[in-house]
Scaffold this active site. Structure first.
Site, PDB file in Angstrom:
ATOM      1  CG  HIS A   1      -1.960  -1.186   1.262  1.00  0.00           C
ATOM      2  ND1 HIS A   1      -2.854  -1.356   0.390  1.00  0.00           N
ATOM      3  CD2 HIS A   1      -2.220  -2.049   2.162  1.00  0.00           C
ATOM      4  CE1 HIS A   1      -3.515  -2.392   0.400  1.00  0.00           C
ATOM      5  NE2 HIS A   1      -3.209  -2.814   1.577  1.00  0.00           N
TER       6      HIS A   1
ATOM      7  CG  ASP B   1      -2.467  -8.628   1.040  1.00  0.00           C
ATOM      8  OD1 ASP B   1      -1.431  -8.506   2.046  1.00  0.00           O
ATOM      9  OD2 ASP B   1      -3.392  -7.863   1.230  1.00  0.00           O
TER      10      ASP B   1
ATOM     11  CG  HIS C   1      -6.173  -5.611   2.133  1.00  0.00           C
ATOM     12  ND1 HIS C   1      -5.464  -6.523   3.101  1.00  0.00           N
ATOM     13  CD2 HIS C   1      -7.134  -5.149   2.889  1.00  0.00           C
ATOM     14  CE1 HIS C   1      -6.222  -6.685   4.071  1.00  0.00           C
ATOM     15  NE2 HIS C   1      -7.324  -5.903   3.953  1.00  0.00           N
TER      16      HIS C   1
ATOM     17  CG  ASP D   1      -4.460 -10.259   3.761  1.00  0.00           C
ATOM     18  OD1 ASP D   1      -4.225 -11.128   2.604  1.00  0.00           O
ATOM     19  OD2 ASP D   1      -4.223  -9.005   4.007  1.00  0.00           O
TER      20      ASP D   1
END
Ligand SMILES: [Zn+2]
Length: 300
Positions: A121, A158, A160, A235
């Site tokens: 991110h 991931d 996200h 995740d």
């Protein structure tokens, strides 16, 4: 050959155990890798703080200086999710260098993993979402700048979306970013990767793996990279606190196996990084993260 694993004891910046970011997972992961016989003399490579010159290839010089001086403005610290003190700054430099070192080893021997990293991110101008520096973007930029590779693939699994990596390489045709993620998860405003595959909530093993196969097939038709960075965030696991998908341990293992087999079968060097994973029980979380290392070891 044994799997080379890059690590440093200060990957764990020793947050309070009740912190929203489960920092203790990095130490727990090393315990798990030692217990499995994967982390031992001869397989461990110690990281060292990344020089500012490397970090500036992926991040604005001003932001790099702010982190290194521990003078990050409060609004950016809030966006990251923790304050940037000495330990966190050191950890971010170590984790970034760890991915550079792992890439170096992978180019020579085929495969290596960093026992941290996947801070996808972090954007060019600032960190975000528990990510200070974007280690994969730093490593890809270091290799490109040195002329050691001319085509890089980022496979970001991931849960996200890999918005930071996508933003950093938006105008860099030599880096192909791929993100397979949960549509409704953070970040609310996604930055388009070269290839995004957004999944609805609660997707389970079989459907997930089908999407993955499809995506890997399409990417193989589009390019044959000199190196692939694999963000193996756990995740998407059904018990993850922040994920919205429903993968089991077996699903995660099969995911990792398919990605690693796909690229190693084509003789493309692969760098594995840890990525996200959120649970109150860091031992349980570390076991999930260890799956990628165990799988990678069988291809070393
Ligand atoms: Zn994540």
């Amino acid at each position: 050959m044994a799997l080379p694993i890059v690590h440093h004891p200060d990957y764990d910046a020793k947050f309070a155990v009740n912190h929203r970011f489960p920092m203790g997972k990095y130490s727990a992961l090393m315990r798990s890798l030692r217990a499995r016989g994967l982390a031992r003399d001869g397989t461990l490579v110690e990281s060292a703080p990344a020089p500012a010159a490397w970090l500036r290839l992926a991040h604005d010089a001003n932001y790099v200086d702010q982190v290194l001086r521990c003078e990050v403005p409060k609004p950016i610290e809030r966006e990251i999710g923790f304050a940037i003190g000495e330990r966190v700054a050191l950890r971010a430099r170590l984790a970034s260098a760890g991915t550079v070192i792992a890439a170096d080893i992978a180019l020579a021997g085929g495969i290596a993993c960093n026992a941290a990293g996947g801070s996808h991110h972090a954007r060019r101008r600032h960190g975000a979402g528990f990510c200070t520096f974007n280690d994969v973007a730093v490593a890809a930029s270091v290799l490109l700048a040195a002329g050691r590779v001319s085509s890089v693939l980022v496979v970001d699994l991931d849960v996200h979306q890999g918005d930071g990596t996508a933003e950093i390489f938006a105008d860099e045709p030599r880096v192909f970013t791929f993100s397979l993620h949960a549509e409704k998860n953070y970040p609310a405003r996604k930055v388009p990767s070269r290839y995004d595959f957004a999944l609805p909530d609660a997707v389970r093993d079989a459907a997930y793996l089908e999407c993955l196969d499809d995506a890997l097939g399409r990417i193989a038709e589009a390019l044959s990279p000199d190196i692939v960075f694999y963000n193996a965030g756990v995740d998407p696991h059904v018990h993850d606190r922040l994920g919205r998908l429903s993968l089991t341990d077996d699903g995660i293992r099969e995911r990792d196996r398919r990605v690693i087999a796909h690229f190693r079968g084509r003789d493309i060097p692969l760098v594995g990084v840890v990525g996200g994973g959120y649970a109150d029980d860091v031992s349980e979380l570390a076991e999930r993260h260890a799956i990628m290392f165990e799988t990678a070891a069988s291809y070393a």
